[in-house]
Design a protein around this motif. Structure first.
Motif, PDB file in Angstrom:
ATOM      1  N   LEU A  47      11.277  -5.251 -24.661  1.00  0.00           N
ATOM      2  CA  LEU A  47      11.221  -6.409 -23.765  1.00  0.00           C
ATOM      3  C   LEU A  47      10.859  -5.983 -22.349  1.00  0.00           C
ATOM      4  CD1 LEU A  47      14.416  -8.359 -24.926  1.00  0.00           C
ATOM      5  CD2 LEU A  47      12.029  -9.085 -25.227  1.00  0.00           C
ATOM      6  N   GLY A  48      11.451  -4.889 -21.893  1.00  0.00           N
ATOM      7  CA  GLY A  48      11.156  -4.380 -20.552  1.00  0.00           C
ATOM      8  C   GLY A  48       9.716  -3.940 -20.408  1.00  0.00           C
ATOM      9  N   GLU A  49       9.216  -3.258 -21.416  1.00  0.00           N
ATOM     10  CA  GLU A  49       7.817  -2.806 -21.357  1.00  0.00           C
ATOM     11  C   GLU A  49       6.866  -3.984 -21.248  1.00  0.00           C
ATOM     12  OE1 GLU A  49       7.708  -0.458 -24.942  1.00  0.00           O
ATOM     13  OE2 GLU A  49       8.249   1.387 -23.871  1.00  0.00           O
ATOM     14  N   VAL A  50       7.128  -5.047 -21.991  1.00  0.00           N
ATOM     15  CA  VAL A  50       6.283  -6.240 -21.938  1.00  0.00           C
ATOM     16  C   VAL A  50       6.400  -6.918 -20.567  1.00  0.00           C
ATOM     17  CG1 VAL A  50       5.975  -8.575 -22.886  1.00  0.00           C
ATOM     18  CG2 VAL A  50       6.306  -6.624 -24.426  1.00  0.00           C
ATOM     19  N   ALA A  51       7.622  -7.077 -20.090  1.00  0.00           N
ATOM     20  CA  ALA A  51       7.855  -7.789 -18.831  1.00  0.00           C
ATOM     21  C   ALA A  51       7.310  -7.048 -17.614  1.00  0.00           C
ATOM     22  CB  ALA A  51       9.348  -8.044 -18.655  1.00  0.00           C
ATOM     23  N   THR A  52       7.180  -5.729 -17.722  1.00  0.00           N
ATOM     24  CA  THR A  52       6.778  -4.935 -16.555  1.00  0.00           C
ATOM     25  C   THR A  52       5.433  -4.238 -16.753  1.00  0.00           C
ATOM     26  OG1 THR A  52       7.941  -2.947 -17.329  1.00  0.00           O
ATOM     27  CG2 THR A  52       9.215  -4.513 -15.984  1.00  0.00           C
ATOM     28  N   ALA A  53       4.662  -4.657 -17.747  1.00  0.00           N
ATOM     29  CA  ALA A  53       3.416  -3.965 -18.106  1.00  0.00           C
ATOM     30  C   ALA A  53       2.431  -3.877 -16.949  1.00  0.00           C
ATOM     31  CB  ALA A  53       2.765  -4.661 -19.307  1.00  0.00           C
ATOM     32  N   HIS A  54       2.492  -4.809 -16.029  1.00  0.00           N
ATOM     33  CA  HIS A  54       1.551  -4.858 -14.912  1.00  0.00           C
ATOM     34  C   HIS A  54       2.019  -4.036 -13.706  1.00  0.00           C
ATOM     35  CE1 HIS A  54       4.645  -7.807 -14.240  1.00  0.00           C
ATOM     36  NE2 HIS A  54       4.271  -7.934 -12.982  1.00  0.00           N
ATOM     37  N   ARG A  55       3.093  -3.309 -13.827  1.00  0.00           N
ATOM     38  CA  ARG A  55       3.665  -2.560 -12.701  1.00  0.00           C
ATOM     39  C   ARG A  55       3.671  -1.060 -12.956  1.00  0.00           C
ATOM     40  NH1 ARG A  55       3.850  -5.470  -8.083  1.00  0.00           N
ATOM     41  NH2 ARG A  55       4.574  -7.556  -8.541  1.00  0.00           N
ATOM     42  N   SER A  56       3.962  -0.311 -11.900  1.00  0.00           N
ATOM     43  CA  SER A  56       4.016   1.147 -11.979  1.00  0.00           C
ATOM     44  C   SER A  56       5.379   1.583 -12.522  1.00  0.00           C
ATOM     45  CB  SER A  56       3.765   1.737 -10.589  1.00  0.00           C
ATOM     46  OG  SER A  56       3.816   3.145 -10.651  1.00  0.00           O
ATOM     47  N   GLY A  91       7.401  -1.374  -3.981  1.00  0.00           N
ATOM     48  CA  GLY A  91       6.565  -0.210  -3.740  1.00  0.00           C
ATOM     49  C   GLY A  91       7.000   1.079  -4.401  1.00  0.00           C
ATOM     50  N   TRP A  92       8.032   1.047  -5.205  1.00  0.00           N
ATOM     51  CA  TRP A  92       8.507   2.246  -5.875  1.00  0.00           C
ATOM     52  C   TRP A  92       7.691   2.507  -7.135  1.00  0.00           C
ATOM     53  CZ3 TRP A  92      12.460   5.363  -4.083  1.00  0.00           C
ATOM     54  CH2 TRP A  92      13.243   4.844  -3.048  1.00  0.00           C
ATOM     55  N   ASP A  93       7.473   3.776  -7.469  1.00  0.00           N
ATOM     56  CA  ASP A  93       7.045   4.181  -8.799  1.00  0.00           C
ATOM     57  C   ASP A  93       8.342   4.380  -9.568  1.00  0.00           C
ATOM     58  OD1 ASP A  93       4.201   4.343  -8.436  1.00  0.00           O
ATOM     59  OD2 ASP A  93       4.532   6.172  -7.280  1.00  0.00           O
ATOM     60  N   VAL A  94       8.450   3.784 -10.747  1.00  0.00           N
ATOM     61  CA  VAL A  94       9.728   3.736 -11.450  1.00  0.00           C
ATOM     62  C   VAL A  94       9.615   4.366 -12.832  1.00  0.00           C
ATOM     63  CG1 VAL A  94      11.565   2.222 -12.318  1.00  0.00           C
ATOM     64  CG2 VAL A  94      10.305   1.592 -10.232  1.00  0.00           C
ATOM     65  N   VAL A  95      10.627   5.166 -13.158  1.00  0.00           N
ATOM     66  CA  VAL A  95      10.844   5.617 -14.527  1.00  0.00           C
ATOM     67  C   VAL A  95      12.076   4.857 -14.998  1.00  0.00           C
ATOM     68  CG1 VAL A  95      11.354   7.545 -16.056  1.00  0.00           C
ATOM     69  CG2 VAL A  95       9.836   7.885 -14.087  1.00  0.00           C
ATOM     70  N   ALA A  96      11.894   4.043 -16.043  1.00  0.00           N
ATOM     71  CA  ALA A  96      12.970   3.214 -16.576  1.00  0.00           C
ATOM     72  C   ALA A  96      13.486   3.832 -17.873  1.00  0.00           C
ATOM     73  CB  ALA A  96      12.454   1.800 -16.824  1.00  0.00           C
ATOM     74  N   VAL A  97      14.773   4.107 -17.912  1.00  0.00           N
ATOM     75  CA  VAL A  97      15.417   4.708 -19.083  1.00  0.00           C
ATOM     76  C   VAL A  97      16.213   3.641 -19.799  1.00  0.00           C
ATOM     77  CG1 VAL A  97      17.195   6.330 -19.819  1.00  0.00           C
ATOM     78  CG2 VAL A  97      15.605   6.974 -18.018  1.00  0.00           C
ATOM     79  N   GLU A  98      15.955   3.482 -21.086  1.00  0.00           N
ATOM     80  CA  GLU A  98      16.721   2.523 -21.877  1.00  0.00           C
ATOM     81  C   GLU A  98      16.821   3.028 -23.318  1.00  0.00           C
ATOM     82  OE1 GLU A  98      19.029   0.022 -23.385  1.00  0.00           O
ATOM     83  OE2 GLU A  98      18.634  -0.178 -21.247  1.00  0.00           O
ATOM     84  N   ASP A 153       0.814  -1.212   0.000  1.00  0.00           N
ATOM     85  CA  ASP A 153       0.000   0.000   0.000  1.00  0.00           C
ATOM     86  C   ASP A 153       0.849   1.265   0.000  1.00  0.00           C
ATOM     87  OD1 ASP A 153      -2.259  -1.632   2.243  1.00  0.00           O
ATOM     88  OD2 ASP A 153      -2.422  -1.429   0.072  1.00  0.00           O
ATOM     89  N   LYS A 154       1.888   1.282   0.802  1.00  0.00           N
ATOM     90  CA  LYS A 154       2.710   2.477   0.938  1.00  0.00           C
ATOM     91  C   LYS A 154       3.740   2.525  -0.194  1.00  0.00           C
ATOM     92  CE  LYS A 154       5.864   4.731   4.138  1.00  0.00           C
ATOM     93  NZ  LYS A 154       6.930   4.929   3.161  1.00  0.00           N
ATOM     94  N   LYS A 155       3.800   3.660  -0.869  1.00  0.00           N
ATOM     95  CA  LYS A 155       4.778   3.842  -1.930  1.00  0.00           C
ATOM     96  C   LYS A 155       6.128   4.198  -1.315  1.00  0.00           C
ATOM     97  CE  LYS A 155       2.502   3.030  -5.643  1.00  0.00           C
ATOM     98  NZ  LYS A 155       2.887   1.883  -6.456  1.00  0.00           N
ATOM     99  N   ALA A 156       7.186   3.622  -1.867  1.00  0.00           N
ATOM    100  CA  ALA A 156       8.528   3.897  -1.376  1.00  0.00           C
ATOM    101  C   ALA A 156       9.037   5.238  -1.884  1.00  0.00           C
ATOM    102  CB  ALA A 156       9.474   2.772  -1.790  1.00  0.00           C
ATOM    103  N   GLY A 157       8.509   5.693  -3.020  1.00  0.00           N
ATOM    104  CA  GLY A 157       8.958   6.946  -3.616  1.00  0.00           C
ATOM    105  C   GLY A 157       9.093   6.790  -5.117  1.00  0.00           C
ATOM    106  N   LEU A 158       9.754   7.766  -5.723  1.00  0.00           N
ATOM    107  CA  LEU A 158       9.940   7.773  -7.169  1.00  0.00           C
ATOM    108  C   LEU A 158      11.389   7.408  -7.479  1.00  0.00           C
ATOM    109  CD1 LEU A 158       8.709   8.346  -9.963  1.00  0.00           C
ATOM    110  CD2 LEU A 158       9.357  10.754  -9.650  1.00  0.00           C
ATOM    111  N   ALA A 159      11.570   6.371  -8.302  1.00  0.00           N
ATOM    112  CA  ALA A 159      12.903   5.883  -8.644  1.00  0.00           C
ATOM    113  C   ALA A 159      13.156   6.038 -10.142  1.00  0.00           C
ATOM    114  CB  ALA A 159      13.055   4.414  -8.245  1.00  0.00           C
ATOM    115  N   LEU A 160      14.404   6.308 -10.482  1.00  0.00           N
ATOM    116  CA  LEU A 160      14.858   6.372 -11.868  1.00  0.00           C
ATOM    117  C   LEU A 160      15.865   5.251 -12.063  1.00  0.00           C
ATOM    118  CD1 LEU A 160      15.008   7.882 -14.611  1.00  0.00           C
ATOM    119  CD2 LEU A 160      16.875   9.237 -13.627  1.00  0.00           C
ATOM    120  N   ASP A 161      15.600   4.361 -13.017  1.00  0.00           N
ATOM    121  CA  ASP A 161      16.513   3.274 -13.354  1.00  0.00           C
ATOM    122  C   ASP A 161      17.141   3.623 -14.698  1.00  0.00           C
ATOM    123  OD1 ASP A 161      17.875   0.932 -13.788  1.00  0.00           O
ATOM    124  OD2 ASP A 161      16.100  -0.360 -13.821  1.00  0.00           O
TER     125      ASP A 161
END
Length: 165
Positions: A41-50, A26-33, A2-10
């Motif tokens: 591949l990453g978009e498909v593998a993580t489609a169900h996540r924030s 619990g992180w909201d993630v912005v993934a840079v590739e 329930d609790k978000k850890a924060g905003l992460a940049l990968d």
């Protein structure tokens, strides 16, 4: 969770392994590739996540900077050794500018020979520490021990550098 850890940049998220691990914690993630196939591949593998995927790259991260986000965590894993030494100070400055107050910058450093396919450069924590002295970030002390390579390459070892805004 329930609790978000924060905003992460990968930065250099590849196929999303670290982004997914962060989102599961619990992180909201912005993934840079920058590589289109890895990003797909990453978009498909993580489609169900924030996780928001962005095409961008160091040293400039121009697309990320347009978002005007400040990140609680910036992860640069298995990327730094691909940056030419002439680009690193600028890249470090931009990464620290993306940090929220008290945000953490984590950079993994790969030591050992390249793979013969991509460009590799020598890296050092001392270089990062010198960049940090010119920025408003403080090194976070960690045990000073090399970490074995997860792919069991005997001549490759890793070091982790952590900085807090």
């Amino acid at each position: 969770m329930d609790k978000k850890a924060g905003l992460a940049l990968d930065v250099g998220a590849g196929s999303g392994r670290d982004a997914l691990a962060l989102a599961e914690r619990g992180w909201d993630v912005v993934a840079v590739e920058p590589a289109a196939e890895l990003r797909r591949l990453g978009e498909v593998a993580t489609a169900h996540r924030s996780i928001q995927w962005v095409e961008d790259a160091l040293p400039d991260l121009s697309e990320i900077r347009k978002l005007s986000y400040r990140f609680d965590l910036v992860l640069v894993s298995a990327v730094w050794m691909h940056l030419p030494p002439t680009s690193r100070e600028r890249a470090f400055r931009i990464l620290t500018e993306l940090l929220a107050p008290s945000g953490m910058l984590v950079i993994t450093l790969r030591h050992g020979p390249g793979d013969g396919e991509r460009q590799f450069y020598e890296v050092s924590k001392a270089e990062l520490d010198s960049f940090a002295r010119h920025r408003a970030v403080m090194p976070v002390p960690l045990p000073d021990r090399p970490r074995a390579d997860q792919l069991n390459r005997a001549d490759v070892w890793w070091e982790i550098a952590v900085y807090r805004a």
